[in-house]
Design a protein around this motif. Structure first.
Motif, mmCIF file in Angstrom:
data_model
loop_
_atom_site.group_PDB
_atom_site.id
_atom_site.type_symbol
_atom_site.label_atom_id
_atom_site.label_comp_id
_atom_site.label_asym_id
_atom_site.label_seq_id
_atom_site.Cartn_x
_atom_site.Cartn_y
_atom_site.Cartn_z
ATOM 1 N N VAL A 320 27.745 86.974 30.721
ATOM 2 C CA VAL A 320 27.713 85.918 31.730
ATOM 3 C C VAL A 320 26.290 85.614 32.192
ATOM 4 O O VAL A 320 26.030 84.562 32.768
ATOM 5 C CB VAL A 320 28.589 86.273 32.957
ATOM 6 N N THR A 321 25.355 86.539 31.944
ATOM 7 C CA THR A 321 23.976 86.304 32.376
ATOM 8 C C THR A 321 23.117 85.686 31.284
ATOM 9 O O THR A 321 21.913 85.483 31.496
ATOM 10 C CB THR A 321 23.323 87.621 32.849
ATOM 11 N N ASN A 322 23.691 85.405 30.112
ATOM 12 C CA ASN A 322 22.907 84.797 29.031
ATOM 13 C C ASN A 322 22.319 83.466 29.495
ATOM 14 O O ASN A 322 23.017 82.610 30.039
ATOM 15 C CB ASN A 322 23.785 84.574 27.809
ATOM 16 N N GLY A 323 21.016 83.287 29.287
ATOM 17 C CA GLY A 323 20.339 82.059 29.696
ATOM 18 C C GLY A 323 19.872 82.053 31.134
ATOM 19 O O GLY A 323 19.211 81.098 31.559
ATOM 20 N N CYS A 324 20.190 83.106 31.887
ATOM 21 C CA CYS A 324 19.738 83.170 33.289
ATOM 22 C C CYS A 324 18.240 83.475 33.354
ATOM 23 O O CYS A 324 17.675 84.129 32.475
ATOM 24 C CB CYS A 324 20.490 84.263 34.040
ATOM 25 N N ARG A 325 17.630 83.018 34.423
ATOM 26 C CA ARG A 325 16.235 83.356 34.692
ATOM 27 C C ARG A 325 16.190 84.655 35.489
ATOM 28 O O ARG A 325 16.762 84.734 36.582
ATOM 29 C CB ARG A 325 15.550 82.233 35.471
ATOM 30 N N ILE A 326 15.546 85.660 34.937
ATOM 31 C CA ILE A 326 15.343 86.932 35.628
ATOM 32 C C ILE A 326 13.923 86.885 36.181
ATOM 33 O O ILE A 326 12.947 86.853 35.425
ATOM 34 C CB ILE A 326 15.526 88.133 34.682
ATOM 35 N N VAL A 327 13.808 86.858 37.499
ATOM 36 C CA VAL A 327 12.540 86.579 38.169
ATOM 37 C C VAL A 327 12.045 87.829 38.897
ATOM 38 O O VAL A 327 12.811 88.515 39.580
ATOM 39 C CB VAL A 327 12.706 85.423 39.179
ATOM 40 N N ALA A 328 10.763 88.123 38.747
ATOM 41 C CA ALA A 328 10.153 89.260 39.451
ATOM 42 C C ALA A 328 8.954 88.778 40.253
ATOM 43 O O ALA A 328 8.094 88.065 39.727
ATOM 44 C CB ALA A 328 9.727 90.333 38.467
ATOM 45 N N THR A 329 8.926 89.165 41.527
ATOM 46 C CA THR A 329 7.778 88.885 42.391
ATOM 47 C C THR A 329 7.151 90.212 42.771
ATOM 48 O O THR A 329 7.835 91.112 43.276
ATOM 49 C CB THR A 329 8.207 88.129 43.654
ATOM 50 N N VAL A 330 5.858 90.349 42.527
ATOM 51 C CA VAL A 330 5.149 91.604 42.788
ATOM 52 C C VAL A 330 4.050 91.341 43.804
ATOM 53 O O VAL A 330 3.313 90.355 43.697
ATOM 54 C CB VAL A 330 4.548 92.186 41.494
ATOM 55 N N ALA A 331 3.963 92.225 44.802
ATOM 56 C CA ALA A 331 2.926 92.095 45.829
ATOM 57 C C ALA A 331 2.446 93.480 46.224
ATOM 58 O O ALA A 331 3.211 94.455 46.183
ATOM 59 C CB ALA A 331 3.476 91.362 47.056
ATOM 60 N N PHE A 332 1.162 93.560 46.591
ATOM 61 C CA PHE A 332 0.667 94.798 47.170
ATOM 62 C C PHE A 332 1.194 94.898 48.590
ATOM 63 O O PHE A 332 1.211 93.911 49.329
ATOM 64 C CB PHE A 332 -0.860 94.844 47.162
ATOM 65 N N SER A 333 1.628 96.085 48.951
ATOM 66 C CA SER A 333 2.246 96.267 50.257
ATOM 67 C C SER A 333 1.213 96.156 51.371
ATOM 68 O O SER A 333 0.085 96.649 51.246
ATOM 69 C CB SER A 333 2.932 97.629 50.320
#
Length: 605
Positions: A320-333
């Motif tokens: 069901v997740t085929n074609g979904c955008r998997i998004v990661a946001t990275v920040a220094f704490s």
């Protein structure tokens, strides 16, 4: 049609992958000494120059070349590149993994450079672990200085050495990689010379043996590969590249888990944050140790954070997740008290509300393996950029549309609310739900039969296979076949091919479904039946207090902790007995062993 240029460990692996396909292929080696079984391959022997290779490709309608030859086979690499350019064919290079170049070793650009550096360092007695074909390039050294060459103990190698005029009494014969240290103790050389041959060339072992004896190590660098080659570093990467370049070769295509996609996105986001450069792709290491590269869909920045996305490719699995955008946001704490990596659930990623999943209640539904993969990749990036190890990072994983997708999964029943889970134990999605997958099971089983495997070990996936390979180290890789969810079909195939001994590894989640009689354990068809488990516990003689606890479990693996030690034997033995009752009739002329495996890899006895 595919032409594989092999003769190496990588060549064997390329054959294993090609044999999973539904089409014939060619496997070519320079010599005829390599013993290898190609279930669907046509064996070619004898070196080919550009003209003969081009003729071979034209006559056999070759559409893809796979260079799995030794990294120092420079002439072959050039020939492959020339033929590929002439015929407009793509080339996949099945490359070895190499450790980072250690500055404490003496690196040489080629054999001429090695001779110069040996002279510069005043070396006299040299042990060469570079192989018989390097006797000629090092002639200017051994004609003037004492040297020993370790070679394979076979007539062909001895003939080459003698033809070069090398003294026979200074030849040492290869037994195994442990003999390198013994040779150093025996010969007491001033230095050792070896090639940058990578993991499968036992490079680390040779270097470690020399350094532990304080012997200088000279290393000839591997030659550069043509820039037009597509580089892959393992079997999954090779298969995926074949699927991309020759889609019809495999009946069923593999994909990547949400965990692998999240890892690639997170690594790319951290690199974008540190470099302020847009990321095109992201190489990551799978739990198996293999490196793969996933494309990055887009890169964005916002104050002190960076965001990258990967579009999930699930292959031919009806995910069901085929074609979904998997998004990661990275920040220094910004919290100076925070160190390490903190995971957060962004929009579309679920939050854990019930115990039993192995995750903190109230935390993001990001499973243990993806967390480990992300942590290792980001830690390595920070070290490369010489960032403080104590620097804190927040990693937010989001999946646009994940709330709607989750409604079509079992997440709400498991107590995961607000979105999907980020999962995956191997990083690879192997389709488990189509006729084509059953066909691929048959293909793999036929390969095992073709190479005369007497024992077939069937297992549900990467985790159980890893445990079973450790239990049966003597069996070849082809003896291990994934059944996914198709237990019944796999046993019928094994029976039809006449396997006398079948070992089935199964983990508790599938075992509770199989014990109830479901030979296809896909979650879309059957879920854990608590009433059945309670009845099984009663038949095992468990007290009512234990039986009622079954109502409170979320996942089948909680059964391992639910039963006290004194009740486990009766319950799990009965569970296995029920599994046998449903499976044994499918293998009427063979012996079936069923091994119940815990999450930690312990085999239930």
């Amino acid at each position: 049609m595919i032409l594989i240029l092999g003769g190496t460990t990588e060549g064997r692996a390329a054959v294993r992958i090609a044999d999973e396909g539904s089409a014939p292929y060619f496997y070519s080696t320079k010599g005829s000494l390599q013993e290898i079984d190609c279930a669907h391959g046509i064996r070619l022997t004898g070196g080919m120059d550009a003209a003969s290779m081009e003729t071979c490709c034209r006559e056999n309608n070759i559409r893809l070349l796979i260079d799995a030859a030794h990294p120092f086979a420079s002439a072959l690499h050039r020939t492959v590149a020339e033929v590929a350019s002439s015929l407009q064919l793509p080339v996949i290079r099945y490359e070895r993994r190499y450790p980072p170049r250690n500055n404490e070793l003496i690196w040489c650009d080629d054999y001429h450079d090695a001779i110069d550096k040996l002279n510069e360092h005043g070396i006299r007695n040299l042990l060469a672990l570079t192989g018989v074909n390097t006797i000629a390039p090092l002639r200017l050294w051994w004609e003037k200085h004492p040297a020993w060459f370790r070679i394979l103990e076979r007539e062909e190698s001895l003939t080459i050495a003698i033809r070069q005029g090398f003294p026979p009494d200074r030849l040492c014969f290869y037994r195994d990689e442990e003999d390198a240290g013994e040779l150093m103790d025996q010969l007491q050389p001033d230095a050792v010379i070896t090639k940058e041959s990578g993991q499968s060339g036992y490079f680390n072992e040779k270097v470690a043996a020399a350094r532990s004896r304080s012997i200088p190590v000279f290393v000839v660098k591997r030659p550069a590969l043509p820039e037009t080659f597509y580089i892959v570093y393992g079997e999954d990467g090779l298969r995926k590249q074949i699927e991309r370049l020759l889609p019809e070769f495999f009946p069923l295509h593999h994909g990547y888990t949400t965990g692998a996609c999240a890892t690639a996105a997170a690594k790319a986001a951290l690199l974008a944050l540190l470099t302020r450069k847009e990321q095109a792709d992201s190489p990551i290491t799978l739990p198996s140790g293999e490196m793969i590269t996933l494309p990055i869909a887009d890169t964005a920045w916002n104050d002190n954070s960076a965001t990258c996305a990967v579009v999930k490719d699930a292959g031919d699995d009806p995910d069901v997740t085929n074609g979904c955008r998997i998004v990661a946001t990275v920040a220094f704490s910004t919290d100076i008290a925070l160190s390490g990596i903190r995971f957060l659930a962004g929009k579309g990623v679920g939050t854990v509300t019930l115990p039993g999943l192995g995750l903190e209640v109230g935390g993001p539904a990001i499973n243990a393996t993806p967390r480990k993969m992300i942590t290792e990749e980001l830690t390595a990036v920070l070290q490369d950029f010489r960032q403080e190890k104590s620097a804190g990072l927040t990693v937010t994983i989001s999946v646009p549309g994940g709330e709607e997708i989750a409604a079509r999964t079992f997440n709400p029943k498991l107590g995961i609310v607000g979105g999907i889970s980020i999962i995956g134990t191997s990083g690879i999605v192997r389709p488990f739900s189509t006729d084509a997958f059953i066909a691929s099971i048959r293909k793999e089983t036929e390969v095992a039969k073709a190479i005369v495997c007497t024992t077939l070990v069937i297992n549900s996936g990467a985790k159980s296979e890893r445990y079973l390979k450790a239990r049966y180290p003597e069996l070849p890789p082809q003896a291990f076949v994934h059944y996914g969810n198709f237990i019944g079909e796999t046993l019928k195939i094994a029976s039809s091919l006449g396997f006398q001994q079948v070992v089935m590894g199964i983990m508790i989640g599938k075992a509770v479904k199989l014990a109830e009689g479901f030979l296809d354990t896909h979650s879309k068809k059957v879920v854990m039946n608590k009433d059945f488990l309670k009845e099984l516990a009663r038949q095992s003689g468990c007290p009512e207090t234990t039986i009622q606890k079954i109502d409170g479990i979320t996942l089948a693996r909680e059964l391992w902790q639910l039963f006290p030690v004194e009740e486990q034997e009766a319950f799990f033995n009965l569970l296995l007995k029920r599994c046998h009752e449903h499976c044994t009739p499918l293998l009427p002329k063979g012996d079936l062993s069923i091994l119940l495996i815990t999450e930690e890899g312990v085999i239930w006895k």
